[in-house]
Design an enzyme around this catalytic site. Structure first.
Site, PDB file in Angstrom:
ATOM      1  N   ARG A  98       2.869  -1.727  -5.578  1.00 35.60           N
ATOM      2  CA  ARG A  98       3.322  -0.218  -6.555  1.00 35.60           C
ATOM      3  C   ARG A  98       4.470   0.768  -6.467  1.00 35.60           C
ATOM      4  O   ARG A  98       4.569   0.998  -7.386  1.00 35.60           O
ATOM      5  CB  ARG A  98       1.597   0.666  -5.415  1.00 35.60           C
ATOM      6  N   GLY A 120       0.768  -1.575   0.056  1.00 35.76           N
ATOM      7  CA  GLY A 120       0.071  -0.056  -0.158  1.00 35.76           C
ATOM      8  C   GLY A 120       1.015   1.403  -0.198  1.00 35.76           C
ATOM      9  O   GLY A 120       0.193   2.810  -0.385  1.00 35.76           O
ATOM     10  N   CYS A 178     -15.233   1.948 -27.314  1.00 37.97           N
ATOM     11  CA  CYS A 178     -16.427   2.236 -27.374  1.00 37.97           C
ATOM     12  C   CYS A 178     -16.957   2.655 -26.424  1.00 37.97           C
ATOM     13  O   CYS A 178     -17.768   1.932 -25.556  1.00 37.97           O
ATOM     14  CB  CYS A 178     -17.018   1.592 -28.057  1.00 37.97           C
ATOM     15  N   GLU A 179     -16.524   3.754 -25.272  1.00 31.31           N
ATOM     16  CA  GLU A 179     -16.828   3.912 -23.642  1.00 31.31           C
ATOM     17  C   GLU A 179     -16.908   4.920 -23.828  1.00 31.31           C
ATOM     18  O   GLU A 179     -15.558   5.282 -23.886  1.00 31.31           O
ATOM     19  CB  GLU A 179     -16.263   3.008 -22.621  1.00 31.31           C
TER      20      GLU A 179
HETATM   21  C1  LIG Z   1      -2.898  -5.851  -3.877  1.00 26.46           C
HETATM   22  C2  LIG Z   1      -1.936  -6.161  -2.609  1.00 26.46           C
HETATM   23  C3  LIG Z   1      -1.064  -5.619  -2.108  1.00 26.46           C
HETATM   24  C4  LIG Z   1       0.782  -4.641  -2.749  1.00 26.46           C
HETATM   25  O1  LIG Z   1      -0.199  -3.804  -2.842  1.00 26.46           O
HETATM   26  P1  LIG Z   1       0.686  -1.713  -3.925  1.00 26.46           P
HETATM   27  O2  LIG Z   1      -0.333  -0.914  -3.026  1.00 26.46           O
HETATM   28  O3  LIG Z   1       0.404  -2.423  -4.527  1.00 26.46           O
HETATM   29  O4  LIG Z   1       1.697  -2.406  -2.578  1.00 26.46           O
HETATM   30  C5  LIG Z   1      -0.643  -6.100  -0.905  1.00 26.46           C
HETATM   31  N1  LIG Z   1      -0.907  -7.738   0.245  1.00 26.46           N
HETATM   32  C6  LIG Z   1      -1.889  -7.802  -0.806  1.00 26.46           C
HETATM   33  C7  LIG Z   1      -2.617  -8.074   0.261  1.00 26.46           C
HETATM   34  C8  LIG Z   1      -2.824  -7.119  -2.112  1.00 26.46           C
HETATM   35  O5  LIG Z   1      -3.581  -7.525  -2.070  1.00 26.46           O
END
Ligand SMILES: *Cc1c(COP(=O)(O)O)cnc(C)c1O
Length: 440
Positions: free
Chosen positions: A279, A239, A358-359
């Site tokens: 990410r 995250g 087409c959206e």
């Molecule tokens: C999606 C996800 C991540 C990675 O999230 P990022 O925002 O890409 O770092 C880590 N753990 C779980 C369980 C996820 O579903």
């Protein structure tokens, strides 16, 4: 931020001119910088080094096996959420003991596959799932380890579709129920419950929600310890943000500055920390390069129609996400010194950048001020490495773009462009291959 930079009005990835790259491989194309990918991984490893964490890269953010291999070579484990991702991890040469497996809907065949592979941890999302994995492990006469995904009920202040740590989401078990869960299942021998898993949402642009979640979980761990239940593993999930705009996200060091001291006592007592960043490693490492097909005006609006769209990058329409977009060749006055939603420069025009699908939802940017562009120009869509290609579809029977890696002056094809034959192969094979069969 990354290794995409302008030089005399021309955009480069590392030492490769992107106009030349596009001439060689065509558009649209996903372009990744090896140096950016590896640097972003290294920054996390260095920032959290005091906790000696296992870093399980989240394959779902960007799953090309060649990119995963680069990270695995640096010691990364992988966070998978399906049997398909486990397959990718295996092909990338990832040590299976460094794989953690989350997801609310693991099927029996996926569970068997993961047990056979000997993965590190199952991240458990519900009581029913724990019982099922334990019973499959018992039947196979193997033993595995599990971490309970706890829902700490904190608000990560991100998009509703990527908020996962609030009570009302489908993920994990309420923190109040976690206690009973450990009492009830803590002694299961085929599925040893030894950890707690968190993943509260994404992207989280402040450190505070992590601090809140970790404090709640450390209190739970202390309470369990008093009852003789040991929790030896704490998986913080992913995250961490990425710089979609200049300096939008805290750095790895900023996150670590607040998180590491909180977890130092747990680590010092022999606890293992796991991180699952996706990410923050992949987003800035990739971009989508596309060509301008047409310009048109509708009412007061100017549209730039390009050869890619929501089928290749769904984030703008799905999450209202911002991607910085800029031509690869600009006059010196239009060289962007930073990446922002509003750029303070003379001679910009406000446009929507849209695709061929087409959206009405098929847009990459709305009301965006851009330097003037013409048919045939290239547009770079930045910070598209994460949740870009992995979410691409074949809607409108559009082949998916190729993926290339830039390493210094070198360009390597990591995935070829799909063909029309690729699009229809499963249908052709279904008829020539005979009877309908259940693949389970
Ligand atoms: C999606 C996800 C991540 C990675 O999230 P990022 O925002 O890409 O770092 C880590 N753990 C779980 C369980 C996820 O579903």
């Amino acid at each position: 931020m990354d290794d995409f930079h302008y030089q005399q009005g021309q955009l480069y990835c590392e030492k490769v001119n992107l106009e030349q790259l596009a001439a060689a491989v065509g558009t649209p194309v996903y372009v990744y910088s090896r140096h950016t990918l590896e640097t972003h991984y290294d920054r996390i490893a260095e920032a959290f080094a005091a906790l000696n964490p296992l870093i399980c890269y989240s394959i779902k953010s960007c799953g090309n096996i060649h990119l995963c291999k680069l990270l695995a070579q640096r010691g990364a484990g992988m966070d998978v959420v399906s049997g398909g991702e486990l397959h990718r991890a295996r092909l990338a040469g990832v040590d299976m003991a460094k794989v953690v497996y989350a997801g609310v809907g693991k099927t029996d065949p996926e569970i068997r596959q993961a047990l056979e592979a000997g993965i590190g941890y199952f991240n458990i999302e519900s009581e029913a799932e724990f019982q099922n994995i334990a019973s499959i492990a018992r039947a196979m006469n193997v033993s595995a380890r599990a971490a309970l995904r706890v829902n700490p009920d904190v608000d990560p202040k991100t998009h509703a579709k990527t908020t996962t740590g609030k009570k009302e989401t489908k993920f994990g078990v309420d923190i109040e129920r976690a206690h009973r869960f450990f009492e009830r299942y803590g002694r299961e021998s085929h599925l040893r419950l030894c950890g707690i898993h968190l993943h509260i949402g994404s992207p989280i642009f402040t450190v505070e929600p992590y601090v809140q979640a970790i404090e709640k979980v450390l209190a739970l761990i202390a309470q369990l310890r008093q009852e003789g239940i040991a929790v030896g593993v704490l998986d913080l999930g992913g995250g961490f943000g990425a710089d979609y705009q200049s300096e939008q996200s805290p750095s790895a060091a900023d996150y670590a500055a607040q998180i590491v001291p909180l977890l130092q006592p747990f680590h010092a007592a022999g606890g293992q920390i796991i991180l699952e960043p996706g990410r923050t490693i992949a987003a800035n490492a990739g971009m989508l390069l596309s060509r301008v097909l047409y310009l048109k005006t509708g009412g007061q609006k100017k549209f730039i129609i390009v050869d890619t769209g929501m089928h290749h990058l769904v984030r703008p329409t799905m999450y209202d996400a911002f991607h910085f977009i800029w031509p690869t060749n600009v006059a010196p006055a239009h060289e962007p010194k930073q990446r922002k939603a509003t750029m303070d420069m003379p001679g910009l025009e406000t446009c929507d950048v849209v695709g061929p699908i087409c959206e009405t939802g098929d847009f990459l940017a709305r009301d965006r001020a851009l330097p003037p562009v013409a048919r045939g120009d290239l547009l770079a869509i930045f910070t598209a490495g994460a949740y870009g290609m992995v979410m691409a579809s074949n809607y409108n029977a559009m082949p998916r773009p190729p993926e290339v890696l830039v390493d210094g002056k070198q360009i390597t094809l990591l995935r070829r462009r799909e063909t029309y034959d690729d699009l229809v192969a499963p249908e052709i094979q279904a008829v020539t291959g005979g009877a309908v069969r259940n693949q389970g």
